[in-house]
Structures are given as structure tokens and as C-alpha cells.
Design a protein around this motif. Structure first.
Motif: not given
Length: 264
Positions: A29, A32, A52, A55, A70
Motif C-alpha cells: 500500500l 492511502v 485490499k 488494508l 491508522c
């Protein structure tokens, strides 16, 4: 419609995830950025291998990020937490426990009083339409029934966010349609917040209030769609929505994005 969802539960900023393999470093990733707000049904689409599931696992607290943020309620996610329940593609049930035992496992582990546990398990067994199967073991259930138990087990903890990683991908078309209707009804009745990964564009459009499209690896968000098809199903038949110009144009744009990104 954005005004319906104000409180941010999950916030991701400039998230990058790299991991080492035998053949070298993989950038899964890159940069993002997204938000999941309270009450949203957020669906993630993208080509295979775009990150995906990576994540989702970062949000679940299963794997660390390389850089970026995050956050849940503005606090860094640093490990698994019952406030974020996960439903996988294959139901991960405890084979030695009954349907009722699997559903009650989380509340028991958290020390919820016995009478409250009984109330919780009875409620969610009804929610997922498994009355009469309380004392059955996983090996006695069909694939769709197992996935309903897995969903009820997550719901029994009353998580703030439900993370779903292609939960209906291995089901037959009829069972999959029933499960889609079930999760939509549960979401609408309980004001859940859902982060849902799928390869199926129709599934994303018919469930999500927001759909994010990802690029091939390293995955990043390339387009965001705010939708209302799932709420329209309260008053309209699915076939009437599928044949509208809005639905057709949205689906075509998403398919063009995914197909174009896959070939460049």
C-alpha cells in the motif's frame, strides 16, 4: 447525504505498508487516505493483489504499518480490539463449540454477566435466522449458515466497526444474495459501521453508502463514490434499481477504472 455521517471512527492518513518476502521487498500500500464515519457502509473494490486485505488487516490491528497513520477515535491502532470485529471469507468458528457457544464466546471472554450473555445470544440468533440450530456444531451446518454464525459472533460483541473481508465470496449465488440482504438489514436496523471488501461491483453498489476503488499494487485510492442504492432498496425492488441510468453509469465508470488500471 454526507451530512448523515459526521463522526469519524477510522481515519487513515498517508498509509504505506511494505513487507519482506524471499524475493525482496513488496510495497503493498502507498499513501492511502480514507475515513470511515459512524453509520457508513464503506466498500472497497480493486484488482486482485492490490492490497485490499492488507488494508483491512492494518485496521484490524493484525499487521503493523510502515509509515503514515491508522487511527480509531484519533488514537493509533496498535493491535486487535473487540471494538473492531472481523468476518473473514471462510468462517473461523470453534469446531468444539455449538452455534450458541460460538456466539457467546466473546461476551464470556469479556466477563459479561451470564443473564446478559443469554439475552445477547438469543437476540443475535434471531437476527441471523438460526433459531432451532442453537445446539448444532459447525460441521452440521451449511456454508451460508456457518457464515451467519460468524457474523453473529462478531455482532455479539457490539463492535463499533465490522470489518468484512470478502465474506460472501465462496457462497453460491442464491445464498450470497440472502446474506447480502441479511447484512444490509442488520446494518440498517442497528446503525452499524461496516468496512467491506469485495471483488463484485454489483455487491459493492447494492450495499455501500461509499465505494472506494483501489489501484493495482502498490494499492492507493483512485476514486471515491458516494451512493444511495442500498437505502433505495427499502422502497424499491432491486431490478428497478439495476436498470436505472444512474446505476448503469456508475457501474460502467468503476469497471473502466479497474480495467484501465489493470492494463497500464
Amino acid at each position: 447525504m454526507d451530512n448523515l455521517y459526521k463522526e469519524t471512527l477510522i481515519k487513515i492518513e498517508n498509509l504505506t505498508v511494505n513487507y519482506q518476502t524471499k524475493t525482496g521487498l513488496i510495497e503493498a500500500l502507498k499513501d492511502v487516505n480514507l475515513e470511515l464515519k459512524k453509520g457508513e457502509f464503506l466498500c472497497i473494490l480493486g484488482p486482485s493483489g492490490c492490497g485490499k486485505s492488507t488494508l483491512l488487516r492494518v485496521i484490524a490491528g493484525f499487521i503493523p504499518l510502515t509509515s503514515g497513520k491508522c487511527l480509531m477515535h484519533e488514537n493509533p491502532i496498535e493491535g486487535p480490539d473487540w471494538h473492531r470485529g472481523v468476518v473473514f471469507q471462510s468462517p473461523t468458528l470453534y469446531p468444539w463449540l455449538t452455534v450458541k457457544g460460538n456466539i457467546e464466546f466473546g461476551p464470556k471472554s469479556r466477563g459479561v454477566p451470564k443473564d446478559k450473555i443469554e439475552e445477547i445470544s438469543k437476540f443475535f440468533i434471531q437476527e441471523v435466522d438460526l433459531e432451532g440450530f442453537e445446539e448444532k456444531y459447525p460441521f452440521e451446518l451449511s456454508g451460508g449458515m456457518k457464515q451467519r454464525v460468524a457474523l453473529a459472533r462478531v455482532l455479539a460483541n457490539y463492535p463499533e466497526v465490522i470489518l468484512m473481508d470478502e465474506p460472501f465470496g465462496s457462497l453460491d449465488a442464491f445464498t450470497r444474495s440472502n446474506m447480502q440482504n441479511l447484512i444490509r438489514n442488520i446494518w440498517q436496523e442497528n446503525n452499524c459501521s461496516i468496512f467491506f471488501i469485495t471483488h463484485d461491483v454489483d455487491e459493492a453498489l447494492m450495499l455501500g453508502t461509499k465505494v472506494l476503488v483501489m489501484s493495482p499494487r502498490p494499492g492507493k485510492i483512485i476514486k471515491e463514490f458516494t451512493l444511495d442504492f442500498t437505502n433505495k432498496l427499502l422502497t424499491q425492488k432491486a431490478k428497478d434499481i439495476l436498470h436505472t441510468e444512474e446505476y448503469f453509469n456508475t457501474k460502467s465508470e468503476i469497471l473502466d477504472l479497474i480495467n484501465f488500471q489493470s492494463v497500464i
